[in-house]
Each structure stands twice: as structure tokens, then as C-alpha cells.
Design an enzyme around this catalytic site. Sequence first.
Site, PDB file in Angstrom:
ATOM      1  CD  GLU A   1     -16.635 -11.240 -14.560  1.00 14.58           C
ATOM      2  OE1 GLU A   1     -16.823 -12.460 -14.367  1.00 14.58           O
ATOM      3  OE2 GLU A   1     -15.965 -10.546 -13.788  1.00 14.58           O
TER       4      GLU A   1
ATOM      5  N   GLY B   1     -19.104 -14.772 -14.990  1.00 20.32           N
ATOM      6  CA  GLY B   1     -18.068 -14.849 -16.023  1.00 20.32           C
ATOM      7  C   GLY B   1     -18.635 -14.791 -17.432  1.00 20.32           C
TER       8      GLY B   1
ATOM      9  CB  ALA C   1     -16.468 -18.788 -13.334  1.00 17.84           C
TER      10      ALA C   1
ATOM     11  CD  GLU D   1     -19.647 -12.696 -10.597  1.00 19.17           C
ATOM     12  OE1 GLU D   1     -20.578 -11.871 -10.461  1.00 19.17           O
ATOM     13  OE2 GLU D   1     -19.026 -12.825 -11.662  1.00 19.17           O
TER      14      GLU D   1
HETATM   15  C1  HXC Z   1     -21.461 -24.794 -12.992  1.00 21.05           C
HETATM   16  C2  HXC Z   1     -23.621 -24.554 -13.692  1.00 21.05           C
HETATM   17  C3  HXC Z   1     -23.499 -23.147 -13.701  1.00 21.05           C
HETATM   18  C4  HXC Z   1     -22.238 -22.609 -13.319  1.00 21.05           C
HETATM   19  C5  HXC Z   1     -25.488 -23.643 -14.321  1.00 21.05           C
HETATM   20  N1  HXC Z   1     -24.870 -24.804 -14.082  1.00 21.05           N
HETATM   21  N2  HXC Z   1     -24.673 -22.618 -14.086  1.00 21.05           N
HETATM   22  N3  HXC Z   1     -22.615 -25.355 -13.344  1.00 21.05           N
HETATM   23  N4  HXC Z   1     -21.270 -23.468 -12.979  1.00 21.05           N
HETATM   24  N5  HXC Z   1     -22.018 -21.302 -13.324  1.00 21.05           N
HETATM   25  C6  HXC Z   1     -25.429 -26.162 -14.192  1.00 21.05           C
HETATM   26  C7  HXC Z   1     -26.405 -26.447 -13.077  1.00 21.05           C
HETATM   27  O1  HXC Z   1     -25.728 -26.849 -11.916  1.00 21.05           O
HETATM   28  C8  HXC Z   1     -27.200 -27.589 -13.674  1.00 21.05           C
HETATM   29  O2  HXC Z   1     -26.476 -28.789 -13.581  1.00 21.05           O
HETATM   30  C9  HXC Z   1     -27.256 -27.205 -15.159  1.00 21.05           C
HETATM   31  O3  HXC Z   1     -26.190 -26.283 -15.366  1.00 21.05           O
HETATM   32  C10 HXC Z   1     -28.537 -26.529 -15.539  1.00 21.05           C
HETATM   33  O4  HXC Z   1     -28.764 -25.436 -14.660  1.00 21.05           O
HETATM   34  P1  HXC Z   1     -30.132 -25.221 -13.835  1.00 21.05           P
HETATM   35  O5  HXC Z   1     -29.804 -24.391 -12.657  1.00 21.05           O
HETATM   36  O6  HXC Z   1     -30.818 -26.504 -13.607  1.00 21.05           O
HETATM   37  O7  HXC Z   1     -30.978 -24.362 -14.895  1.00 21.05           O
HETATM   38  P2  HXC Z   1     -32.128 -23.300 -14.576  1.00 21.05           P
HETATM   39  O8  HXC Z   1     -33.011 -23.799 -13.454  1.00 21.05           O
HETATM   40  O9  HXC Z   1     -32.746 -22.984 -15.884  1.00 21.05           O
HETATM   41  O10 HXC Z   1     -31.385 -22.004 -13.994  1.00 21.05           O
HETATM   42  C11 HXC Z   1     -30.498 -21.269 -14.845  1.00 21.05           C
HETATM   43  C12 HXC Z   1     -29.629 -20.293 -13.989  1.00 21.05           C
HETATM   44  C13 HXC Z   1     -28.932 -21.110 -12.861  1.00 21.05           C
HETATM   45  C14 HXC Z   1     -30.503 -19.204 -13.382  1.00 21.05           C
HETATM   46  C15 HXC Z   1     -28.621 -19.651 -14.945  1.00 21.05           C
HETATM   47  O11 HXC Z   1     -28.281 -22.240 -13.430  1.00 21.05           O
HETATM   48  C16 HXC Z   1     -27.907 -20.327 -12.121  1.00 21.05           C
HETATM   49  O12 HXC Z   1     -28.224 -19.497 -11.256  1.00 21.05           O
HETATM   50  N6  HXC Z   1     -26.635 -20.632 -12.359  1.00 21.05           N
HETATM   51  C17 HXC Z   1     -25.514 -20.015 -11.661  1.00 21.05           C
HETATM   52  C18 HXC Z   1     -25.315 -18.588 -12.138  1.00 21.05           C
HETATM   53  C19 HXC Z   1     -24.166 -17.934 -11.416  1.00 21.05           C
HETATM   54  O13 HXC Z   1     -24.167 -17.807 -10.178  1.00 21.05           O
HETATM   55  N7  HXC Z   1     -23.153 -17.539 -12.169  1.00 21.05           N
HETATM   56  C20 HXC Z   1     -21.947 -16.902 -11.573  1.00 21.05           C
HETATM   57  C21 HXC Z   1     -20.905 -17.947 -11.331  1.00 21.05           C
HETATM   58  S1  HXC Z   1     -19.527 -17.305 -10.503  1.00 21.05           S
HETATM   59  P3  HXC Z   1     -27.086 -30.091 -12.845  1.00 21.05           P
HETATM   60  O14 HXC Z   1     -25.940 -31.059 -12.903  1.00 21.05           O
HETATM   61  O15 HXC Z   1     -27.484 -29.654 -11.495  1.00 21.05           O
HETATM   62  O16 HXC Z   1     -28.236 -30.458 -13.725  1.00 21.05           O
HETATM   63  C22 HXC Z   1     -18.665 -16.510 -11.651  1.00 21.05           C
HETATM   64  C23 HXC Z   1     -17.409 -15.865 -11.193  1.00 21.05           C
HETATM   65  C24 HXC Z   1     -16.676 -15.304 -12.361  1.00 21.05           C
HETATM   66  O17 HXC Z   1     -18.986 -16.469 -12.784  1.00 21.05           O
HETATM   67  C25 HXC Z   1     -15.520 -14.506 -11.967  1.00 21.05           C
HETATM   68  C26 HXC Z   1     -14.413 -15.258 -11.401  1.00 21.05           C
HETATM   69  C27 HXC Z   1     -14.437 -15.270  -9.921  1.00 21.05           C
END
Ligand code: HXC
Length: 255
Positions: free
Chosen positions: A109, A106, A63, A129
Site C-alpha cells: 500500500e 501496508g 503494517a 491481511e
Molecule cells: C511485525 C514483522 C512483520 C510485520 C515481519 N516481521 N513482518 N513484524 N509486522 N508485518 C518480523 C518477524 O516477526 C520477524 O521477527 C522478523 O520480522 C523477520 O521475519 P521472518 O518472518 O522471520 O522472515 P521470513 O521467514 O524471511 O519471512 C518473511 C515474510 C514474513 C514472508 C515477509 O515475515 C511475513 O509473512 N510477514 C508478515 C507479512 C504480512 O502479513 N504483512 C501484512 C501485515 S498487516 P522475529 O522477532 O520473530 O525475528 C498489514 C495491514 C495494513 O499490513 C493495513 C492496515 C490494516
Amino acid sequence: MATIRTETQGRVAIIRLDRPQALNALNRAVAEEIAEAAEGFDRDPDIGCIVVTGSDKAFAAGADIKEMQPAEFRDMIRENWFATWDRFTAIRIPTIAAVNGYALGGGCELAMMCDIILAGDKARFGQPEIRLGVMPGMGGTQRLTRLVGRSKAMELCLTGRMMDAAEAERSGLVARVFPAADLEAEAIAMAAEIAERSRLVTMMLKETVHRADEVSLSEGMRFERRLFHAMFALEDQKEGMAAYIEKREPRFRRD
Ligand code: HXC
């Protein structure tokens, strides 16, 4: 559509997440656009199966954390965040998730909302999460538990660890793994095969398998048997069995 691209190849529809700057993070626009596209294909008798995919780097990295971070409880409950996804899971033709790269939070999911998950060999799955101070909210605690069992679902959700494609296949999350470069073609080929069959029988089959998540074994068996009986009211049963006996390809109805 601003966040996805769609195309059709024969009777297969492809929905491709297209927010490369955010690794296909699922904001509310994505949910709305996927639901709308999927519902349109579901109504279209010329489409028999949907492939949902992302990019080589990310199916979807979760998400959208930046959209979500400032939200308050009042916003979440008033706007019923994530309920839009129920429209996607309500569609009746089969859906295949073709996952290359990250399927996190997400994203994992969304893959689990699809009927079949196919993975490229570099795919990574996880529910991170907990590291953000929340828990899965689009089905992760429920669907992952049903797919991989409680112990592994607990471990993945409590630690936020990612698993690779081989582990995801071994644990029952993923149906098949292909070399990353072949994944999309393999997914489309599988979807095309599914889309060649009777559209109505395919829909009833999907509904029946999902019933297994909802009811007891005896109720599920009863539901299956009754729908099996009902299939004898369709021309597709006569045609499919006659074609087998006559050693020819069946010609199923698609409407
Ligand atoms: C918003 C995101 C994002 C996300 C990545 N980006 N994931 N933006 N929401 N979930 C953005 C980063 O901020 C970054 O933007 C760009 O995408 C590239 O990501 P990087 O981190 O620079 O890439 P990398 O170093 O290759 O790392 C990849 C990654 C990492 C390991 C996937 O991005 C990551 O850990 N992302 C978050 C994963 C996560 O926690 N997902 C769960 C979300 S909560 P900028 O502008 O900085 O360049 C969820 C809840 C769902 O899903 C259920 C409802 C509650």
C-alpha cells in the site's frame, strides 16, 4: 530519525526504511517520520523528486502486526490509525517507490501511495491481511483495484497470494522491472530526470493524473485543459518551447 534514513543526491531525496529487525514493518513511528521527511522535501525548492526504498530483503513487510495486535476498536478510531499516511499522499512533488524484496500489506500500500512503482526482479507484492483476520486498511482495496482491475485485486486480497515482479508489471501495478542490483541506481536516475523539469509544471501534472481517480472523464478533461491553459502563464512554457525551437536545452525554474 529512528526508523528511516534520508539523504539527498542533487535534486533527488531518498527516504530509506530502516527497521531491518522487523523487515521494515510500518509502525506509527515510521508513518510519522516518512510524513515529516516527505513534507520537508516537498517544501524545499532544491528537491524535485523523492525515492522511497527499503532493503534488498524487504521494501516493507506490512503494517507492524506486533504493534497492531492488542489495539481495540476504540484506540483505532480515537487515534484514527493510518490517517497519517494522508500527509504523505498529499505531497506535491513526484514520488517513486523502488521495491526490492517483500512489499506486503501496508508495504504494498505504501508503494501504491507513490506515483511510480519500480521493482527489482526479486520483488514480491501482496495483500495478505485476510490471513490475519482483517483486510487492507491503507488503500489496498481502492488503489490496487484501480491499478490492476477488480478481478485481480479481488483475487489477491481474498487469497493473500504474493505475486512476483513480472506479474506485477504485466498487471499494471509496476511501471518497470530492473535487475535487483540495479534498481536503486535506476530509480535515482529516473528521479533525477524528473527533478530537472519545471517544478511547478511537474506538480500540476501529478495533481492532474491523480484527478483521474476522483472524477468523471469529462470533468478530468476539463481540469486538464484548464491547467494546460494556466501553464501559458508560466515562464517555463515560453522557455521550454523556445529551447526546442532554438535546438538547445531548456533552463526551467525550480522555485
Ligand atoms: C511485525 C514483522 C512483520 C510485520 C515481519 N516481521 N513482518 N513484524 N509486522 N508485518 C518480523 C518477524 O516477526 C520477524 O521477527 C522478523 O520480522 C523477520 O521475519 P521472518 O518472518 O522471520 O522472515 P521470513 O521467514 O524471511 O519471512 C518473511 C515474510 C514474513 C514472508 C515477509 O515475515 C511475513 O509473512 N510477514 C508478515 C507479512 C504480512 O502479513 N504483512 C501484512 C501485515 S498487516 P522475529 O522477532 O520473530 O525475528 C498489514 C495491514 C495494513 O499490513 C493495513 C492496515 C490494516
